[in-house]
Enzyme design. Sequence first.
Site, short mmCIF file in Angstrom:
data_model
loop_
_atom_site.label_atom_id
_atom_site.label_comp_id
_atom_site.label_asym_id
_atom_site.label_seq_id
_atom_site.Cartn_x
_atom_site.Cartn_y
_atom_site.Cartn_z
CD GLU A 253 -8.71 -0.86 3.55
OE1 GLU A 253 -8.38 -0.57 4.71
OE2 GLU A 253 -8.92 -0.02 2.66
CG LEU B 228 -18.20 4.62 10.72
CD1 LEU B 228 -19.02 4.68 12.00
CD2 LEU B 228 -18.75 5.59 9.68
NE ARG C 298 -5.80 2.06 -0.72
CZ ARG C 298 -5.75 3.31 -0.27
NH1 ARG C 298 -4.60 3.85 0.06
NH2 ARG C 298 -6.85 4.00 -0.15
NE ARG D 112 -11.18 13.44 2.48
CZ ARG D 112 -10.84 12.15 2.58
NH1 ARG D 112 -11.68 11.27 3.06
NH2 ARG D 112 -9.66 11.75 2.19
CG HIS E 182 -13.08 3.92 2.50
ND1 HIS E 182 -13.92 4.88 3.01
CD2 HIS E 182 -11.84 4.33 2.79
CE1 HIS E 182 -13.22 5.84 3.59
NE2 HIS E 182 -11.95 5.53 3.46
CB SER F 201 -8.89 9.49 9.58
OG SER F 201 -8.18 8.67 8.70
CG ASN G 160 -1.86 1.13 1.29
OD1 ASN G 160 -1.75 2.08 0.52
ND2 ASN G 160 -2.80 1.07 2.23
P1 ADP Z 1 -7.29 5.59 8.36
O1 ADP Z 1 -6.82 4.20 8.03
O2 ADP Z 1 -8.31 6.14 7.43
O3 ADP Z 1 -6.24 6.56 8.73
P2 ADP Z 1 -8.43 4.36 10.67
O4 ADP Z 1 -9.42 3.42 10.15
O5 ADP Z 1 -7.17 3.81 11.25
O6 ADP Z 1 -8.14 5.49 9.64
O7 ADP Z 1 -9.14 5.25 11.79
C1 ADP Z 1 -8.43 6.25 12.47
C2 ADP Z 1 -9.39 6.95 13.40
O8 ADP Z 1 -9.99 6.01 14.28
C3 ADP Z 1 -8.70 7.94 14.33
O9 ADP Z 1 -8.56 9.18 13.74
C4 ADP Z 1 -9.65 7.97 15.50
O10 ADP Z 1 -10.59 9.01 15.27
C5 ADP Z 1 -10.37 6.67 15.47
N1 ADP Z 1 -10.08 5.81 16.62
C6 ADP Z 1 -9.05 4.98 16.80
N2 ADP Z 1 -9.12 4.37 18.01
C7 ADP Z 1 -10.23 4.86 18.60
C8 ADP Z 1 -10.88 4.64 19.87
N3 ADP Z 1 -10.38 3.80 20.76
N4 ADP Z 1 -12.02 5.32 20.13
C9 ADP Z 1 -12.53 6.16 19.22
N5 ADP Z 1 -11.98 6.41 18.02
C10 ADP Z 1 -10.85 5.77 17.72
#
Ligand code: ADP
Length: 399
Positions: A384, A207, A89, A239, A178, A209, A7
């Site tokens: 993924e 859900l 990816r 966003r 996604h 970032s 990735n």
């Molecule tokens: P990406 O891969 O898109 O960067 P992730 O799927 O890893 O994102 O999600 C990251 C987000 O998950 C963080 O920004 C945070 O908001 C949220 N997150 C991670 N751990 C927790 C938790 N224990 N409680 C609430 N939110 C969490």
Amino acid sequence: MLFMSVNAGSSSLKWQIYDMPQEKQVAKGMIDRLGTKDAVFSATYNGQEHFKKTEAILTKEAAATLILTRLKNLKIVKHLEDIKGIGHRVVSGGEIFHESTLVDDQVLLKIENLAELAPLHNRVEAYFMNVFQKLLPEVPQVAVFDNSFFSHLSPANYLYPIDKKYYDNYGIRKYGAHGTSHRYVTQRAAELLQKPQAQTNLITLHLGSGASISAIKNGQAIDTSMGFTPLAGIMMGTRSGDVDPSIIPYMMEKEQIKDVKEIIRVLNKESGLLGVSGISNDKRDIDDAAAAGDQRAQLAQQMFANRIVKYVGSYWALLGVQPDALVFTAGIGENDALVRADVCHALRHLGVQLDDQANQVRGQERLISQPDSAVKVYIIPTNEELMIARDTYQLTQKH
Ligand code: ADP
């Protein structure tokens, strides 16, 4: 048989090695701050062994070479020839790639040409495919597209209600994002429901970032909340998600901003949880501040859940049947009991009955609805990389 999933981003590269078809993760690692003198190379392997080094990794060639060298030196693989396929990816498959595909020169060219739709990604990803192809010419490579899962959307769901010439001339349509995650949790949910995927109806909530929701009918995505770009849909970390486009010229006028790109940057980078709360884009920080009484953080929580509920409701109606399950996944979906509770409680009148006790779990696969809930609710941690390894394994076996 070992397979690698890659990735690649503009400043980082994540990789994992899987033993297939057992689907056993053998090692994973990443290079952070790629292209700088203080890049960080890290790897976890053999269960719990770790390797971490800060060093200059200035080029993509150096990054790929270093990964392969370390795979041998750390004894993760005996010989590089043991790697039977590399899956990459790829952010945009545009309208060309409806599924994962083996990479050849023509495919590579097409992926590069799609860079207009994913300016920060496709070119880098194609470049890495090229580099790995040169380093390991015998090893087949596979491109796994982030949006191919949405290529079966009907025109009624992927077109915008604007003059059709914009689609005909410029390909302006919903592409989604996604997809690999939505596809993975769809497969897994079907397994958990003990139903053939082709008979499984779901609403999947990725859900993280970035965040998106998909409607899955008979195992295939029929709609998804992200659009032409990932800016559309529900509220996210930074966003805005959907807004009335008319606010854009109005914001420009009021703030005396000349370049529309600046507003798009604000909507991408300074909005969502961060913009509403004024505190952070990280849901954990929002939850802490809200618990301590911060009103803007509380508002951010409410808006975040509210927008999810609206999408789930509209997709529920669009499916035309009761979904078999709602599936929460990614950083927030897997870990944040609060948002799951807010969303499920808001859907109580549709028969969703959350098991509040079971919902307290974090990051684990689990059924979190009550036995008499009209619709099951699952947490399914996304994977993924495994999905990429699966596609790579399957395509190279056919080869
Ligand atoms: P990406 O891969 O898109 O960067 P992730 O799927 O890893 O994102 O999600 C990251 C987000 O998950 C963080 O920004 C945070 O908001 C949220 N997150 C991670 N751990 C927790 C938790 N224990 N409680 C609430 N939110 C969490």
